[in-house]
Structures are given as structure tokens and as C-alpha cells.
Design a protein around this motif. Structure first.
Motif, mmCIF file in Angstrom:
data_model
loop_
_atom_site.group_PDB
_atom_site.id
_atom_site.type_symbol
_atom_site.label_atom_id
_atom_site.label_comp_id
_atom_site.label_asym_id
_atom_site.label_seq_id
_atom_site.Cartn_x
_atom_site.Cartn_y
_atom_site.Cartn_z
ATOM 1 N N SER A 1 -3.038 28.963 44.317
ATOM 2 C CA SER A 1 -1.628 28.607 44.443
ATOM 3 C C SER A 1 -0.747 29.780 44.041
ATOM 4 O O SER A 1 -1.060 30.538 43.121
ATOM 5 C CB SER A 1 -1.313 27.394 43.556
ATOM 6 O OG SER A 1 0.084 27.187 43.480
ATOM 7 N N SER A 2 0.386 29.937 44.746
ATOM 8 C CA SER A 2 1.333 30.998 44.389
ATOM 9 C C SER A 2 1.989 30.715 43.045
ATOM 10 O O SER A 2 2.592 31.606 42.446
ATOM 11 C CB SER A 2 2.414 31.118 45.469
ATOM 12 O OG SER A 2 3.108 29.883 45.614
ATOM 13 N N ASP A 3 1.869 29.478 42.578
ATOM 14 C CA ASP A 3 2.453 29.091 41.289
ATOM 15 C C ASP A 3 1.413 29.073 40.173
ATOM 16 O O ASP A 3 1.634 28.467 39.122
ATOM 17 C CB ASP A 3 3.085 27.698 41.407
ATOM 18 C CG ASP A 3 4.301 27.690 42.322
ATOM 19 O OD1 ASP A 3 5.056 28.673 42.272
ATOM 20 O OD2 ASP A 3 4.468 26.722 43.072
ATOM 21 N N HIS A 4 0.285 29.749 40.382
ATOM 22 C CA HIS A 4 -0.781 29.787 39.368
ATOM 23 C C HIS A 4 -0.240 30.288 38.028
ATOM 24 O O HIS A 4 0.467 31.292 37.967
ATOM 25 C CB HIS A 4 -1.920 30.690 39.847
ATOM 26 C CG HIS A 4 -3.019 30.874 38.851
ATOM 27 N ND1 HIS A 4 -3.779 29.832 38.400
ATOM 28 C CD2 HIS A 4 -3.483 31.983 38.217
ATOM 29 C CE1 HIS A 4 -4.670 30.275 37.532
ATOM 30 N NE2 HIS A 4 -4.510 31.580 37.403
ATOM 31 N N SER B 1 -4.418 18.778 42.241
ATOM 32 C CA SER B 1 -3.306 17.835 42.224
ATOM 33 C C SER B 1 -2.492 17.946 40.951
ATOM 34 O O SER B 1 -2.900 18.576 39.976
ATOM 35 C CB SER B 1 -3.823 16.388 42.348
ATOM 36 O OG SER B 1 -4.654 16.236 43.474
ATOM 37 N N VAL B 2 -1.337 17.299 40.969
ATOM 38 C CA VAL B 2 -0.545 17.024 39.778
ATOM 39 C C VAL B 2 -0.326 15.515 39.730
ATOM 40 O O VAL B 2 0.030 14.911 40.747
ATOM 41 C CB VAL B 2 0.819 17.745 39.805
ATOM 42 C CG1 VAL B 2 1.591 17.450 38.515
ATOM 43 C CG2 VAL B 2 0.634 19.246 39.971
ATOM 44 N N ILE B 3 -0.579 14.905 38.574
ATOM 45 C CA ILE B 3 -0.360 13.478 38.412
ATOM 46 C C ILE B 3 0.980 13.288 37.716
ATOM 47 O O ILE B 3 1.214 13.837 36.631
ATOM 48 C CB ILE B 3 -1.487 12.827 37.585
ATOM 49 C CG1 ILE B 3 -2.856 13.158 38.180
ATOM 50 C CG2 ILE B 3 -1.297 11.319 37.524
ATOM 51 C CD1 ILE B 3 -4.021 12.666 37.336
ATOM 52 N N GLN C 1 -1.754 21.539 47.742
ATOM 53 C CA GLN C 1 -1.845 22.294 48.991
ATOM 54 C C GLN C 1 -1.073 21.630 50.124
ATOM 55 O O GLN C 1 -0.301 22.275 50.831
ATOM 56 C CB GLN C 1 -3.320 22.459 49.390
ATOM 57 C CG GLN C 1 -4.145 23.260 48.389
ATOM 58 C CD GLN C 1 -3.651 24.680 48.204
ATOM 59 O OE1 GLN C 1 -3.199 25.315 49.149
ATOM 60 N NE2 GLN C 1 -3.734 25.185 46.974
ATOM 61 N N THR C 2 -1.264 20.341 50.311
ATOM 62 C CA THR C 2 -0.655 19.652 51.461
ATOM 63 C C THR C 2 0.681 19.006 51.127
ATOM 64 O O THR C 2 1.419 18.604 52.029
ATOM 65 C CB THR C 2 -1.605 18.559 51.980
ATOM 66 O OG1 THR C 2 -1.718 17.524 50.993
ATOM 67 C CG2 THR C 2 -2.984 19.142 52.275
ATOM 68 N N LYS C 3 0.977 18.860 49.830
ATOM 69 C CA LYS C 3 2.182 18.182 49.331
ATOM 70 C C LYS C 3 2.197 16.685 49.671
ATOM 71 O O LYS C 3 3.246 16.028 49.622
ATOM 72 C CB LYS C 3 3.465 18.858 49.838
ATOM 73 C CG LYS C 3 3.604 20.312 49.367
ATOM 74 C CD LYS C 3 4.954 20.886 49.714
ATOM 75 C CE LYS C 3 5.095 22.339 49.279
ATOM 76 N NZ LYS C 3 4.951 22.508 47.827
#
Length: 425
Positions: free
Chosen positions: A92-95, A148-150, A163-165
Motif C-alpha cells: 500500500s502507498s500508505d504503508h 483490511s481495516v475493521i 486494495q479494492t475499497k
């Protein structure tokens, strides 16, 4: 003149009252707080947010959140952070970015600097995710079906595919509503009030004896809840050890804050006690401990305390003495250990290690070497299997002292709570 004095007195009273108000407003995590948000930074140090304050790590006083994340106050009057997490997906670019959620806005930080263009609306960065969140936590694959983010809001649970939003709404029926959430050492924790429950991120199922008191496992406090199981708490605490040692009989002593855990080498029975009760002269927190010829050498600041191992442990007359006088090196010390029947104490300060010949008189710290794999360590001990070096919640096993000092690559990482103390949660 009297009028001027009266005015000055009133002004002073107002200032003192404001100081008292500010001081009383600083939260104390050991009083049993409900945290607003929890997230780890890029060095895996947990940040606990409460109101406009922040606790870094498992102990220490609160500081204002805007001292570390100034723009939170610049762009938004910071009453509290609703939710927070660290994005840790290398693709991810937000790593390694930390995300903070306040009302309908999201802030993205990288190395404590706000990214250009932020804050943004939550719906712009995380489409399908509502405003005014309660909690958020990252969930990498395979712990979740995809990276994911929960997100948590009341009874509603949202799995956001990085990745897919895409957003998958779920029901976690057996789990309480989370006021904050944390992924730590590949486990997931839902904080609710001053309690917490460990949960399965895919199903929300809570297994085991929960909820538990958060300050018993995620904070270093001198006193714990009345319902606290002292042995379980010390076995399973996420707070790092201050010192650890073992003797020739296989007995192990592990020290953390005001308490310690002992393990009987003959039957693996574990007991917990306060340092004040067993080592009255020490009172609390130690820096380093090693065992030599049935004696516990306990180092606290610039002094060394000496105890004869037994029931009870006996404090020797004439102690404490200065560390410099006893070991030939200035305190404080980070860690120390002696390997079985050897007569050399290995003393660690920062990334340096020194040897002290214990049979010599006077004792001198010599053979200084640089430890290449660690800038510092929390604790270390040596037994028949080799040297165990503890850093945070993990330990690393080396066959010998030389292997530890001269090593060029870290060996396998082991969990302290699980593999030293047998805690499976």
C-alpha cells in the motif's frame, strides 16, 4: 496600596486555580480509564489516547496529543480522537502511515508529519465508512480474508478492503461495543470502558475468560484491580520485563514494575508477589538481576542489593553498595547475566557489554564490546540452553554469549508470555 495588593492577590489566586485545574485534568491510566483510541506507531509502541492527552507505551505520564501531532489542534479543536490505526501493508502507498479519525475527518501522518492534503473527509479516503467512529484496527491477510481495516460504530462492523475499497458489513454478536481496538502481537483486542476482550477479527467471537481489566495487562501500575489473578497477570502482561534471571536449580525470577513472577525449576509451578513483600529493601522496580552462587545480585539505579536465595530471601548486611564499588562500572545497568557455573558477570549498558570477573578483588568491568544487533535490551538471562535476550514482548535465543555479541542476523523471535511463561492468550 491596599487595593493594588488585593488585585494582585486575586490575580494570583486565579492563576493558581488554573494550574490546579490543568493538573487535575491530566489523566492517570492506573485509575481505570476508558481510552478513546489505541494504535501502534512504526516502532510498534502502543499509543493510548484519552481526551486531548496521549500515553506512549505501557508506562509513563500522559502528554498532550498535539505535542506529537500538532496539526490535530491546528485543523480541529482537539477534544479527543475517535479512532486510530497504523496502516501496515507493504503493497500500500500508505504503508506505515498512522490514521486518526475526528468526527467526519481523517488525518494521515507519516513519521509524525501530516501528509499533504489532509485532513480529508472520511468518505473520500474510506468510501462507505461512516463518520463519528468508535474504533478502528488494521487486519492483514490471512488474519482477515484480505488486507483490511475493521471499523466499529456502535453495533455496526465494517471490513474495509484496502486494495479494492469494498466494504463488507458484519455482525459481531458475541462482542461488546468497542471504544477502541488494537492489533498487538497478532492478537486483536476490543477495549470497552476500562476492560478488554480478545476477539477473532473475522467472526468477532470472544474465546476464553473475558472481559479482563486493561490496566492488569496493558499498563504498568503499582496496584491492580481487586479481582486480578496475579499469576495470570504477570504471565500474560504485555508490559516488558525489567529484569530476569535463573539459578542452577532451574528456578526463574522475572521482574516487572512493582511485581515479580517466580517459576519453580522442579515442577514448573509459578507464583507472583510484590517486590516490596519479598525484597523489602528494594521496594519496587529493578534495572537488572543476575544469580551467582545462590545469591541474587539486584541492581537498582546506582546501587547493588544482595540477597541469599531462600524462603524467605535474606538481605545481606552492608548492602546496598554502589554498583561501581561492587562491579567496577557506573550504574544504571540495562541488563546482566551469569552463565551457569561460570564466574563472569556480563553487564549490558546500551549497545555495550562488559565482563566482570566475580572472583577478582577488586572487581573491574573490562573487555568492552559493541552489540551489533541491538541498540539496547530490556533484560537477559543465561541457562543451560544459552542466552535469552528480551526486547519488548519478544526474546531471542543465542547459543552462547559470543553468538549474542558477535551475531550479524537476528535469530527467530519468540514471545515472552507464551514461550517463557506459558500464556496462550
Amino acid at each position: 496600596m491596599k487595593l493594588l495588593a488585593h488585585i494582585l492577590f486575586l490575580a494570583l489566586a486565579v492563576v493558581l486555580a488554573q494550574c490546579d485545574e490543568d493538573t487535575s485534568a491530566v489523566p492517570d491510566r492506573c485509575q481505570g480509564l476508558e481510552m478513546d483510541a489505541v494504535a501502534v506507531n512504526e516502532e510498534y509502541i502502543p499509543y493510548f489516547f484519552k481526551g486531548d492527552h496521549l500515553f506512549k507505551g505501557f508506562h509513563g505520564k500522559a502528554e498532550l496529543s498535539n505535542e506529537s501531532f500538532a496539526e490535530l489542534d491546528d485543523h480541529h479543536h482537539l477534544g479527543h480522537v475517535d479512532a486510530a490505526f497504523r496502516m501496515h501493508y507493504e503493497n500500500s502507498s500508505d504503508h506505515d502511515h498512522m490514521f486518526f479519525f475526528l468526527d467526519n475527518k481523517v488525518f494521515s501522518y507519516y513519521k509524525h508529519k501530516l501528509e499533504d492534503g489532509f485532513p480529508k473527509d472520511i468518505s473520500e479516503v474510506f468510501p462507505g465508512i461512516p463518520d463519528h467512529l468508535d474504533a478502528a484496527v488494521e487486519c492483514p491477510k490471512p488474519e482477515c480474508d484480505a488486507d483490511s481495516v475493521i471499523f466499529f460504530k456502535g453495533n455496526d462492523i465494517y471490513h474495509f478492503n484496502v486494495q479494492t475499497k469494498a466494504v463488507d458489513e458484519k455482525e459481531f454478536e458475541s462482542m461488546p461495543n468497542c471504544t477502541s481496538a488494537l492489533r498487538f502481537m497478532e492478537h486483536y483486542y476490543c477495549f470497552h470502558g476500562h476492560m478488554f476482550s480478545k476477539f477473532d477479527p473475522k467472526t468477532g467471537e470472544v474465546h476464553g475468560k473475558y472481559p479482563k481489566e486493561a490496566r492488569d495487562y496493558f499498563m504498568r501500575c503499582s496496584k491492580f484491580s481487586e479481582e486480578s489473578d496475579h499469576v495470570e497477570r504477570e504471565r500474560c502482561s504485555r508490559v516488558h520485563l525489567d529484569a530476569i534471571t535463573s539459578d542452577n536449580a532451574g528456578n526463574m525470577y522475572a521482574f516487572r514494575g512493582h511485581h515479580f513472577l517466580s517459576k519453580d525449576g522442579s515442577n514448573d509451578t509459578m507464583t507472583a508477589d510484590t517486590i516490596e513483600n519479598a525484597f523489602r529493601e528494594l521496594h519496587s522496580e529493578v534495572d537488572a538481576v543476575f544469580t551467582y552462587q545462590d545469591h541474587l545480585y539486584m541492581i537498582k539505579d546506582d546501587h547493588l542489593f544482595l540477597y541469599k536465595v531462600g524462603e524467605p530471601h535474606t538481605h545481606l548486611d552492608g548492602y546496598p553498595k554502589p554498583v561501581k564499588e561492587e562491579l567496577g562500572i557506573e550504574g544504571p545497568i540495562d541488563a546482566a547475566f551469569v552463565c551457569e557455573d561460570h564466574h563472569i558477570a556480563h553487564i549490558i549498558k546500551g549497545n555495550k557489554i562488559y565482563d566482570v570477573e566475580l572472583k577478582a578483588s577488586p572487581r573491574v568491568a573490562g573487555n568492552e564490546r559493541t552489540i551489533s544487533l541491538f541498540d539496547n535490551v530490556d533484560a537477559a538471562m543465561c541457562d543451560g540452553t544459552g542466552v535469552k535476550v528480551i526486547k519488548g514482548n519478544h526474546f531471542y535465543h543465542f547459543i552462547s554469549t559470543h553468538g549474542f555479541v558477535a551475531g550479524r542476523s537476528l535469530p527467530e523471535q519468540h514471545r515472552v508470555s507464551l514461550e517463557l511463561f506459558g500464556c496462550d492468550h
